[in-house]
Design a protein around this motif. Structure first.
Motif, PDB file in Angstrom:
ATOM      1  N   GLY A  51       0.798  -1.219   0.000  1.00 57.75           N
ATOM      2  CA  GLY A  51       0.000   0.000   0.000  1.00 57.75           C
ATOM      3  C   GLY A  51       0.830   1.266   0.000  1.00 57.75           C
ATOM      4  O   GLY A  51       0.386   2.306  -0.503  1.00 57.75           O
ATOM      5  N   ASP A  52       2.026   1.193   0.574  1.00 60.22           N
ATOM      6  CA  ASP A  52       2.883   2.379   0.608  1.00 60.22           C
ATOM      7  C   ASP A  52       3.253   2.851  -0.794  1.00 60.22           C
ATOM      8  O   ASP A  52       3.500   4.042  -1.002  1.00 60.22           O
ATOM      9  N   MET A  53       3.311   1.931  -1.770  1.00 60.02           N
ATOM     10  CA  MET A  53       3.666   2.324  -3.130  1.00 60.02           C
ATOM     11  C   MET A  53       2.664   3.314  -3.702  1.00 60.02           C
ATOM     12  O   MET A  53       3.032   4.284  -4.376  1.00 60.02           O
ATOM     13  N   TYR A  54       1.378   3.079  -3.450  1.00 59.75           N
ATOM     14  CA  TYR A  54       0.351   3.974  -3.984  1.00 59.75           C
ATOM     15  C   TYR A  54       0.432   5.354  -3.337  1.00 59.75           C
ATOM     16  O   TYR A  54       0.236   6.374  -4.009  1.00 59.75           O
ATOM     17  N   PHE A  55       0.720   5.406  -2.049  1.00 52.48           N
ATOM     18  CA  PHE A  55       0.863   6.703  -1.380  1.00 52.48           C
ATOM     19  C   PHE A  55       2.092   7.450  -1.899  1.00 52.48           C
ATOM     20  O   PHE A  55       2.051   8.669  -2.091  1.00 52.48           O
ATOM     21  N   LEU A  56       3.197   6.719  -2.116  1.00 54.22           N
ATOM     22  CA  LEU A  56       4.397   7.339  -2.662  1.00 54.22           C
ATOM     23  C   LEU A  56       4.142   7.869  -4.066  1.00 54.22           C
ATOM     24  O   LEU A  56       4.562   8.980  -4.413  1.00 54.22           O
ATOM     25  N   ARG A  57       3.469   7.076  -4.877  1.00 56.42           N
ATOM     26  CA  ARG A  57       3.184   7.494  -6.260  1.00 56.42           C
ATOM     27  C   ARG A  57       2.280   8.721  -6.281  1.00 56.42           C
ATOM     28  O   ARG A  57       2.507   9.663  -7.053  1.00 56.42           O
ATOM     29  N   LEU A  58       1.256   8.716  -5.421  1.00 57.63           N
ATOM     30  CA  LEU A  58       0.349   9.859  -5.361  1.00 57.63           C
ATOM     31  C   LEU A  58       1.075  11.110  -4.869  1.00 57.63           C
ATOM     32  O   LEU A  58       0.866  12.212  -5.394  1.00 57.63           O
ATOM     33  N   ALA A  59       1.952  10.961  -3.880  1.00 58.12           N
ATOM     34  CA  ALA A  59       2.690  12.110  -3.357  1.00 58.12           C
ATOM     35  C   ALA A  59       3.628  12.700  -4.407  1.00 58.12           C
ATOM     36  O   ALA A  59       3.836  13.925  -4.451  1.00 58.12           O
ATOM     37  N   MET A  60       4.203  11.840  -5.278  1.00 54.24           N
ATOM     38  CA  MET A  60       5.138  12.327  -6.287  1.00 54.24           C
ATOM     39  C   MET A  60       4.437  12.971  -7.482  1.00 54.24           C
ATOM     40  O   MET A  60       4.933  13.957  -8.041  1.00 54.24           O
ATOM     41  N   LEU A  61       3.265  12.445  -7.881  1.00 50.96           N
ATOM     42  CA  LEU A  61       2.624  12.906  -9.113  1.00 50.96           C
ATOM     43  C   LEU A  61       1.451  13.848  -8.882  1.00 50.96           C
ATOM     44  O   LEU A  61       1.020  14.534  -9.813  1.00 50.96           O
ATOM     45  N   GLN A 139     -19.944  -5.107 -15.284  1.00 50.22           N
ATOM     46  CA  GLN A 139     -19.803  -4.986 -13.833  1.00 50.22           C
ATOM     47  C   GLN A 139     -18.583  -4.173 -13.414  1.00 50.22           C
ATOM     48  O   GLN A 139     -18.409  -3.927 -12.216  1.00 50.22           O
ATOM     49  N   ASP A 140     -17.749  -3.778 -14.346  1.00 47.78           N
ATOM     50  CA  ASP A 140     -16.530  -3.041 -14.011  1.00 47.78           C
ATOM     51  C   ASP A 140     -16.873  -1.632 -13.531  1.00 47.78           C
ATOM     52  O   ASP A 140     -17.789  -0.977 -14.054  1.00 47.78           O
ATOM     53  N   GLN A 141     -16.123  -1.166 -12.546  1.00 46.69           N
ATOM     54  CA  GLN A 141     -16.306   0.176 -12.006  1.00 46.69           C
ATOM     55  C   GLN A 141     -14.967   0.874 -11.904  1.00 46.69           C
ATOM     56  O   GLN A 141     -13.933   0.239 -11.636  1.00 46.69           O
ATOM     57  N   THR A 142     -14.976   2.187 -12.128  1.00 48.05           N
ATOM     58  CA  THR A 142     -13.772   3.007 -12.020  1.00 48.05           C
ATOM     59  C   THR A 142     -13.847   3.849 -10.762  1.00 48.05           C
ATOM     60  O   THR A 142     -14.822   4.597 -10.563  1.00 48.05           O
ATOM     61  N   MET A 143     -12.850   3.726  -9.909  1.00 48.43           N
ATOM     62  CA  MET A 143     -12.810   4.446  -8.638  1.00 48.43           C
ATOM     63  C   MET A 143     -11.662   5.455  -8.620  1.00 48.43           C
ATOM     64  O   MET A 143     -10.650   5.276  -9.316  1.00 48.43           O
ATOM     65  N   LEU A 144     -11.823   6.488  -7.824  1.00 51.79           N
ATOM     66  CA  LEU A 144     -10.739   7.436  -7.543  1.00 51.79           C
ATOM     67  C   LEU A 144     -10.522   7.433  -6.042  1.00 51.79           C
ATOM     68  O   LEU A 144     -11.470   7.650  -5.273  1.00 51.79           O
ATOM     69  N   GLU A 145      -9.292   7.189  -5.615  1.00 52.72           N
ATOM     70  CA  GLU A 145      -9.034   7.066  -4.188  1.00 52.72           C
ATOM     71  C   GLU A 145      -7.797   7.856  -3.794  1.00 52.72           C
ATOM     72  O   GLU A 145      -6.926   8.155  -4.607  1.00 52.72           O
ATOM     73  N   ASP A 146      -7.745   8.192  -2.513  1.00 58.00           N
ATOM     74  CA  ASP A 146      -6.547   8.755  -1.895  1.00 58.00           C
ATOM     75  C   ASP A 146      -6.500   8.219  -0.459  1.00 58.00           C
ATOM     76  O   ASP A 146      -7.178   7.241  -0.131  1.00 58.00           O
ATOM     77  N   GLU A 147      -5.717   8.887   0.395  1.00 61.45           N
ATOM     78  CA  GLU A 147      -5.573   8.384   1.761  1.00 61.45           C
ATOM     79  C   GLU A 147      -6.849   8.515   2.579  1.00 61.45           C
ATOM     80  O   GLU A 147      -6.993   7.884   3.630  1.00 61.45           O
ATOM     81  N   SER A 148      -7.828   9.301   2.088  1.00 59.15           N
ATOM     82  CA  SER A 148      -9.054   9.527   2.861  1.00 59.15           C
ATOM     83  C   SER A 148     -10.172   8.552   2.513  1.00 59.15           C
ATOM     84  O   SER A 148     -10.990   8.201   3.368  1.00 59.15           O
ATOM     85  N   GLY A 149     -10.246   8.102   1.271  1.00 55.71           N
ATOM     86  CA  GLY A 149     -11.340   7.225   0.886  1.00 55.71           C
ATOM     87  C   GLY A 149     -11.380   6.991  -0.603  1.00 55.71           C
ATOM     88  O   GLY A 149     -10.405   7.237  -1.323  1.00 55.71           O
TER      89      GLY A 149
END
Length: 503
Positions: A51-61, A139-149
Motif C-alpha cells: 500500500g505504501d507504493m500507492y501513497f508514494l506514487r500519489l505524493a510524487m505525481l 460490472q466493471d467500475q472506475t474508482m478514484l481514491e486517496d488516503e481519505s477514501g
C-alpha cells in the motif's frame, strides 16, 4: 535483406588482385542510468506492505497533475458556478462543482486476486489466466481514491480514455444523488521535462575536464550516421531446428552475409539492444496435481529432465560471437532466467561463461562492452535518453482495455508518468518503501517495448515541446524483424529475416 549487386558479389569467386577495404564500426556513446537497481543481499526485503507504493506514487505525481488542472480549470464557470478545488476525495459534496486528484482503481471482478493463490493451497483448480479483465456484463467500475477514501466515477470521458489501476489523474465534475462523481473533464500529469541531447554527457565531461564544447564536438563527429539495432523475443530453445534464422541475424550484424555496400551500412550499427524474452519459456514444474514418482532414483547435480542448459548456452554463444564486433545491452524479460517481479534485475553472469568476459569488473562504474541490465531500463545512447522494457507493463495494460492499440497504451503510460502503473495490483513488483522507482521523472527521447505482436512506431509530442519516438518491437522468433534506429534523425527501419521452405 541485401541489394542485387550484393548477391552478384557473393556469387563471384574471390579475386587475389582486388583489395578489400577495412570497414570500422562506428563507436557507441553509452551512459546508462541505474534507476531500477535494487538493494543487494540482506538489504532487500519483501515483508513490507504494498500500500505504501500507492501513497508514494500519489505524493510524487499529485503536484504535477494539480498544476495542470489548476491552469485548465481555475477560471471556469458552468451555469454561473465556479469550479472549486477539493483537497481530498471525501471532501467532495453532492451537487457542488469541483475537481480533485487521486489514484485510479479499477474494480473488475475478472481480475486475479489472492483467493486464486489460496485455492491452489487447498487443492482446488485455479481458473485459467484470462486474456482480458473486462467484464462482458458491465460490472466493471472506475474508482478514484486517496488516503481519505474512495469515490466511484461515471461519465463520458471514461468511455473515450484509457485508465488502469495505479495511474494518477485529476477529475472535474459533480457528485450526484447516488453518490457517484459525474466527470465533465479529466487531466493526467502528461510528459515530464525532457533533457537536451548530450545534456548528461556534457555535465559529466565538465566535471571531468571542464571542456564542454570540445567534448561535444568530438562526440558528434565520431558518431554521425550511427544506428542502434533493437531486437526482442529471440526465443532461443536450444533445438537445432530453430537456430537458422538466429544465425542469419548474427551473420548480418557481423557483416558476413552481405556485400560491400550492405557491410558499410552494417558498420554504422553501433550497438545492439536485446529487449527481453531471449530464452523460450521452459517446461513448467510439476504441479501439486501431478505427484512425482517417488520410486525414481535420486540424482545429484542437475537433472537434465528438469533443467535444460541448452538455451542459455546457445544465447551465450550468440552473444560471445557478436561481442568482439559490437557492444550489447541485454534486458531480461518474461521467461528469462531472472526474478519474475519488476524491476527484473540483470541476468546473473554465471549464465554467460563466455560473454561475461566482456562485462565490467566488479566495483567499476564504467559499463562494459556487454551490459546486462534491468527491466525496465533507461540510459543515454549517443546523447539521446532511451527507456524501454521487456513488454510486461504494456501486456498487462492490454488486459484492462478494449482493443489492441499498443502505441496508444505506450503513449498513455508516458503521459501518466509511470512505467508500470498496474504494479503491484496485477503486475508483480518489489514493494518499494522510500520511492516509487516506476515514476518517470524525465521524459525519454525514445521509448521501446519488447515482445509485442507487431512492429509499430510513432512520434508523440508534449505540452512543452517534448518529442518521443515510440517503438513496439516484435518477437524476432515469430516475425524475423530487426529494428534499426537512426541516431541522427530517430527514424526507424526494419530488416526482416526469413527462411524459405521449398516444401
Amino acid at each position: 535483406m541485401m541489394a542485387n549487386q550484393d548477391v552478384d558479389t557473393l556469387m563471384q569467386a574471390p579475386s587475389k588482385e582486388e583489395e578489400y577495404p577495412t570497414i570500422d564500426r562506428i563507436p557507441s556513446s553509452y551512459n546508462p542510468l541505474h534507476s531500477f537497481d535494487l538493494a543487494k543481499g540482506d538489504q532487500k526485503h519483501y515483508q513490507q506492505q504494498y500500500g505504501d507504493m500507492y501513497f508514494l506514487r500519489l505524493a510524487m505525481l499529485k503536484p504535477a497533475v494539480e498544476e495542470i488542472a489548476a491552469d485548465a480549470w481555475g477560471e471556469i464557470e458552468i451555469a454561473g458556478e465556479s469550479v472549486r478545488r477539493v483537497d481530498r476525495v471525501l471532501d467532495v459534496r453532492q451537487g457542488e462543482l469541483c475537481w480533485v486528484a487521486g489514484t485510479v482503481y479499477m474494480d473488475m471482478p475478472l481480475k486475479p486476486n489472492i483467493l486464486d493463490d489460496i485455492s491452489k493451497d487447498h487443492w482446488i483448480s485455479a481458473p485459467p489466466p484470462r486474456e482480458k479483465y473486462i467484464s462482458p456484463t458491465g460490472q466493471d467500475q472506475t474508482m478514484l481514491e486517496d488516503e481519505s477514501g474512495r469515490l466511484r466515477l461515471i461519465g463520458t470521458p471514461l468511455q473515450i480514455s484509457i485508465l488502469v489501476t495505479g495511474c494518477i489523474i485529476a477529475v472535474m465534475g459533480t457528485e450526484n444523488a447516488n453518490g457517484d462523481f459525474e466527470i465533465i473533464d479529466m487531466k493526467v500529469p502528461d510528459l515530464p521535462r525532457q533533457p537536451q541531447r548530450w545534456e548528461r554527457d556534457q555535465a559529466s565531461a565538465m566535471l571531468a575536464n571542464g571542456n564542454e564544447k570540445s567534448s561535444r564536438k568530438g562526440q558528434k563527429d565520431r558518431r554521425e550516421g550511427s544506428k542502434v539495432a533493437i531486437v526482442s523475443g529471440l526465443g532461443i530453445s536450444g533445438d537445432v531446428g530453430d537456430t537458422l534464422t538466429l544465425d542469419l541475424l548474427m551473420e548480418y550484424l557481423l557483416g558476413e552475409a552481405c556485400g560491400l555496400s550492405t557491410q558499410q551500412q552494417v558498420g554504422k550499427i553501433s550497438r545492439l539492444i536485446i529487449a527481453g524474452s531471449s530464452i523460450s519459456e521452459s517446461t513448467p514444474l510439476h504441479s501439486r496435481d501431478e505427484p512425482l514418482d517417488k520410486k525414481a532414483n535420486k540424482k545429484y547435480g542437475y537433472d537434465s529432465a528438469a533443467y535444460n542448459p541448452a538455451p542459455t548456452q546457445r544465447l551465450d554463444d550468440f552473444l560471445a560471437t557478436l561481442l568482439p564486433s559490437m557492444p550489447i545491452t541485454l534486458l531480461p524479460g518474461e521467461g528469462d532466467p531472472a526474478n519474475v517481479s519488476l524491476p527484473q534485475q540483470p541476468i546473473h553472469p554465471a549464465m554467460f561463461p563466455r560473454s561475461r568476459n566482456y562485462s565490467s569488473m566488479p566495483g567499476v562504474t564504467e559499463p562494459g562492452w556487454f551490459d546486462s541490465v534491468t527491466n525496465p531500463w533507461e540510459g543515454d545512447v549517443d546523447g539521446w535518453r532511451m527507456m524501454g522494457n521487456g513488454g510486461q507493463p504494456i501486456d498487462d495494460i492490454f488486459k484492462y482495455v478494449e482493443g489492441d492499440e499498443r502505441l496508444e497504451m505506450m503513449e498513455n503510460l508516458l503521459r501518466w508518468r509511470c512505467g508500470a502503473p498496474t504494479a503491484p495490483d496485477t503486475l508483480w513488483c518489489y514493494p518499494f518503501q522510500d520511492k516509487d522507482q516506476f515514476v518517470i521523472e524525465e521524459c525519454p527521447h525514445v521509448y521501446f517495448v519488447g515482445s509485442q505482436p507487431n512492429f509499430e512506431t510513432a512520434i508523440i509530442e508534449g505540452p512543452t515541446g517534448q518529442t518521443v519516438r515510440l517503438i513496439a518491437v516484435p518477437k524476432f522468433k515469430e516475425t524475423g524483424d530487426l529494428v534499426l534506429l537512426d541516431m541522427d534523425t530517430l527514424e526507424t527501419e526494419i530488416v526482416n529475416f526469413k527462411v524459405f521452405n521449398e516444401s
